[in-house]
Design an enzyme around this catalytic site. Structure first.
Site, PDB file in Angstrom:
ATOM      1  N   SER A 143     -11.433   8.111   0.950  1.00  0.00           N
ATOM      2  CA  SER A 143     -10.743   8.002   2.233  1.00  0.00           C
ATOM      3  C   SER A 143      -9.930   9.268   2.527  1.00  0.00           C
ATOM      4  CB  SER A 143      -9.807   6.794   2.259  1.00  0.00           C
ATOM      5  OG  SER A 143      -8.894   6.856   3.324  1.00  0.00           O
ATOM      6  N   TYR A 157      -1.888   2.395  -0.791  1.00  0.00           N
ATOM      7  CA  TYR A 157      -3.274   2.797  -0.575  1.00  0.00           C
ATOM      8  C   TYR A 157      -3.395   4.317  -0.589  1.00  0.00           C
ATOM      9  CZ  TYR A 157      -7.919   2.747   1.649  1.00  0.00           C
ATOM     10  OH  TYR A 157      -9.249   2.905   1.943  1.00  0.00           O
TER      11      TYR A 157
END
Length: 255
Positions: A143, A157
């Site tokens: 990501s 995250y």
């Protein structure tokens, strides 16, 4: 005959989204694909989809946040299929309560274990077979949160995905002499089920403008098919209509 004929690919988080798309693409290229995730029914659906198109898929469900799960599945892959050539390290999740004011230790543990710890476990489990073959490709879904810091994905995250990127580069530093290549794949917004855990709902129209799982699947196929002397260390893939960019334009406001 596909470029991955005779190769064994292990895809984690394979029940939906990027993992499903990667498994389908690798099977289309001739790989025998092993599907892992926590939802056996979803994995079986993906395996049936692959089989209907003439591909080969095996279901190995399990919780990869447990070290013994990764070790057990990797061992079974090598024992029953004869090797392990591609690992798509894609398992991961996020929590709804992700801001510091709402973050709880249980949420931190859930995200770190699912997104970072499980990735380490799978790499540790896969490397012995790849070293023995002197050949292997590891592709980690990291990501853009693994490179950029923003409030949207939340601090846990973001920290976990930064760890995945660092992990991937460290693999190349040590394992390049064994013919092993590692790639940190850093997608921007992708229209996958993880969007359902966003604090602010994402509309169908917004999702249609995002990168689609199949786009990432095709990119993963490309990386896996490169010749052994080539390593793509890191790659970004983002939507053309990038909501962060659009929000920064004069008069556009927040996405």
């Amino acid at each position: 005959m596909g470029k991955l004929a005779g190769k064994i690919a292990w895809v984690t988080g394979a029940g939906s989204g990027i993992g499903e798309a990667a498994a389908v693409a690798l099977a289309e290229e001739g790989a025998s694909v092993v599907l892992t995730g926590r939802r056996a029914e979803a994995l079986s659906r993906v395996a049936e989809r692959i089989g209907a198109n003439g591909g080969r898929a095996t279901v190995e469900p399990g919780d990869l946040a447990r070290a013994e799960t990764a070790e057990r599945i990797a061992g079974r892959i090598v024992q029953t299929l004869g090797g392990l050539h591609v690992l798509v390290n894609n398992a991961g999740l996020n929590v709804l309560e992700r801001e510091w004011a709402r973050l709880r230790p249980s949420g931190v543990d859930e995200v770190i274990h699912a997104d970072l710890t499980s990735a380490f476990y799978c790499v540790i489990a896969a490397l012995p077979a790849m070293r023995a073959q002197r050949d292997g490709v590891l592709i980690h879904t990291a990501s853009l949160a693994g490179r950029l810091v923003s409030p949207l994905p939340g601090p846990t995250y973001t920290a976990a995905k930064h760890g995945v990127v660092a992990m991937s580069h460290s693999i190349n530093m040590e394992e390049c002499v064994n013919g092993i290549r590692s790639c940190a794949l850093c997608p921007g917004e992708v229209a996958t089920p993880i969007l359902d855990t966003r604090p602010v709902p994402v509309s169908a129209g917004e999702r249609a403008k995002m990168v689609q799982p199949e786009d990432c699947g095709e990119l993963i196929r490309y990386i896996a098919c490169l010749p052994p002397h080539v390593c793509i260390n890191e790659i970004w893939i983002t939507p053309t209509w990038n909501r962060a960019y659009v929000a920064a334009l004069p008069g556009k406001g927040a996405p």
